[in-house]
Motif scaffolding. Sequence first.
Motif, PDB file in Angstrom:
ATOM      1  N   LEU A 191      36.028  -5.788  16.750  1.00 40.13           N
ATOM      2  CA  LEU A 191      34.652  -5.686  16.238  1.00 40.13           C
ATOM      3  C   LEU A 191      34.668  -5.076  14.842  1.00 40.13           C
ATOM      4  N   PRO A 192      34.943  -5.859  13.812  1.00 38.76           N
ATOM      5  CA  PRO A 192      34.998  -5.344  12.442  1.00 38.76           C
ATOM      6  C   PRO A 192      33.714  -4.637  12.047  1.00 38.76           C
ATOM      7  N   GLY A 193      33.872  -3.500  11.388  1.00 46.34           N
ATOM      8  CA  GLY A 193      32.717  -2.725  10.961  1.00 46.34           C
ATOM      9  C   GLY A 193      32.385  -1.599  11.917  1.00 46.34           C
ATOM     10  N   SER A 194      32.880  -1.670  13.142  1.00 40.95           N
ATOM     11  CA  SER A 194      32.558  -0.628  14.130  1.00 40.95           C
ATOM     12  C   SER A 194      33.200   0.704  13.756  1.00 40.95           C
ATOM     13  N   ALA A 195      34.363   0.667  13.138  1.00 40.44           N
ATOM     14  CA  ALA A 195      35.052   1.909  12.773  1.00 40.44           C
ATOM     15  C   ALA A 195      34.313   2.677  11.678  1.00 40.44           C
ATOM     16  N   GLU A 196      33.480   1.993  10.891  1.00 43.64           N
ATOM     17  CA  GLU A 196      32.747   2.663   9.804  1.00 43.64           C
ATOM     18  C   GLU A 196      31.400   3.208  10.257  1.00 43.64           C
ATOM     19  N   LEU A 197      31.012   2.938  11.497  1.00 46.23           N
ATOM     20  CA  LEU A 197      29.722   3.409  11.994  1.00 46.23           C
ATOM     21  C   LEU A 197      29.747   4.915  12.229  1.00 46.23           C
ATOM     22  N   PRO A 198      28.589   5.584  12.148  1.00 45.24           N
ATOM     23  CA  PRO A 198      28.520   6.997  12.531  1.00 45.24           C
ATOM     24  C   PRO A 198      29.004   7.165  13.966  1.00 45.24           C
ATOM     25  N   GLU A 199      29.511   8.328  14.287  1.00 42.01           N
ATOM     26  CA  GLU A 199      30.139   8.542  15.587  1.00 42.01           C
ATOM     27  C   GLU A 199      29.227   8.193  16.753  1.00 42.01           C
ATOM     28  N   ALA A 200      27.958   8.576  16.659  1.00 41.09           N
ATOM     29  CA  ALA A 200      27.029   8.307  17.754  1.00 41.09           C
ATOM     30  C   ALA A 200      26.857   6.804  17.974  1.00 41.09           C
ATOM     31  N   GLN A 201      26.711   6.041  16.877  1.00 41.83           N
ATOM     32  CA  GLN A 201      26.554   4.595  16.997  1.00 41.83           C
ATOM     33  C   GLN A 201      27.856   3.940  17.465  1.00 41.83           C
ATOM     34  N   GLN A 202      28.967   4.490  17.017  1.00 36.63           N
ATOM     35  CA  GLN A 202      30.257   3.960  17.408  1.00 36.63           C
ATOM     36  C   GLN A 202      30.456   4.089  18.911  1.00 36.63           C
ATOM     37  N   GLU A 203      30.104   5.241  19.452  1.00 37.32           N
ATOM     38  CA  GLU A 203      30.233   5.455  20.892  1.00 37.32           C
ATOM     39  C   GLU A 203      29.347   4.478  21.673  1.00 37.32           C
ATOM     40  N   LYS A 204      28.154   4.226  21.134  1.00 35.07           N
ATOM     41  CA  LYS A 204      27.237   3.303  21.812  1.00 35.07           C
ATOM     42  C   LYS A 204      27.815   1.893  21.840  1.00 35.07           C
ATOM     43  N   VAL A 205      28.425   1.481  20.718  1.00 26.34           N
ATOM     44  CA  VAL A 205      29.038   0.153  20.664  1.00 26.34           C
ATOM     45  C   VAL A 205      30.197   0.060  21.653  1.00 26.34           C
ATOM     46  N   PHE A 206      31.050   1.090  21.658  1.00 27.32           N
ATOM     47  CA  PHE A 206      32.236   1.059  22.507  1.00 27.32           C
ATOM     48  C   PHE A 206      31.909   1.214  23.990  1.00 27.32           C
ATOM     49  N   ASP A 207      30.752   1.795  24.307  1.00 29.05           N
ATOM     50  CA  ASP A 207      30.344   1.903  25.715  1.00 29.05           C
ATOM     51  C   ASP A 207      30.067   0.533  26.309  1.00 29.05           C
TER      52      ASP A 207
END
Length: 290
Positions: free
Chosen positions: A64-80
């Motif tokens: 998922l390109p771009g997910s690593a640059e997301l703020p931590e809270a949004q990143q966790e939501k994506v990875f959940d």
Amino acid sequence: MAYAPGAVLIAALAVGCSSGTGSGDSATDSKPGAVASSTAPPGKYRTLPEACRSVSPATLKDLLPGSAELPEAQQEKVFDGSPAVTYDTDRRVGCRWKTEAPDGAHSLFVDFERVVSYDPSVSDDDRAREVYAKKEAAADLPSAQPGSSTDSGTPDASDSPSATASGKPGKGDKGDKGSKGGGKGAGKSSDPDAGESADPGGSGDGGAAENLQPRVLDSLGDSAFLDDLLTRAGSTAQHRTVSVVFRTSNVIVTIQYTAQPALSTEIPDSKELQEKAQALGRKLVDGFSE
């Protein structure tokens, strides 16, 4: 001496009862054996993995390109991820992940299905072979002739004089079918007008075309195949979905990896998507082996 005949009679009755009891035990013991021999063995897997935890954060960052640059809270939501709605989590589970970046959007869906046979004469594995074979047939792979699936119950393709060196008969025989071609445009297109744009590099490279077209996969679980579909979203945007489906014992796993570029003139790279989807498939197979 008057009591002798009576003693003999009692002894004879005792022997008869003892003999009858032994015969009854033998009949009782043979019954379970007969039932057991006609009952097919259960499948290897009795449970399924937790779908939304089946893919590691490190792998999701790559898919998922771009997910690593997301703020931590949004990143966790994506990875959940978002669990799929199922009515029996012992039989089927799934999860979907999605992210959007300036250059486009990517999504991943993973589905686990545990096949159970309710026919005592048919094993869970055999029933799973039937389910998998139907999925492969529905994909209409150009590289798989009818009956070529290793799960179809037909004789081994290697016994056929028309089999190729890989053991898959007719692999690549339909390479010119429809819009299936090489390079970035390899795979099937659902848009009849997308012939030119779907294969900007042409199909002159026969090796690349064969390697990237939908096909049966070797060395992934007990049996597997890959499908590649290029479609239009709305009026102009195009997105590509690469599906990898494999069977391991009585579990069938489906991976769907989709990319949609932000620019309508761009076509998602077939080779990159296929490589990443297959790499994830290998990781999931390894997870079943642990």
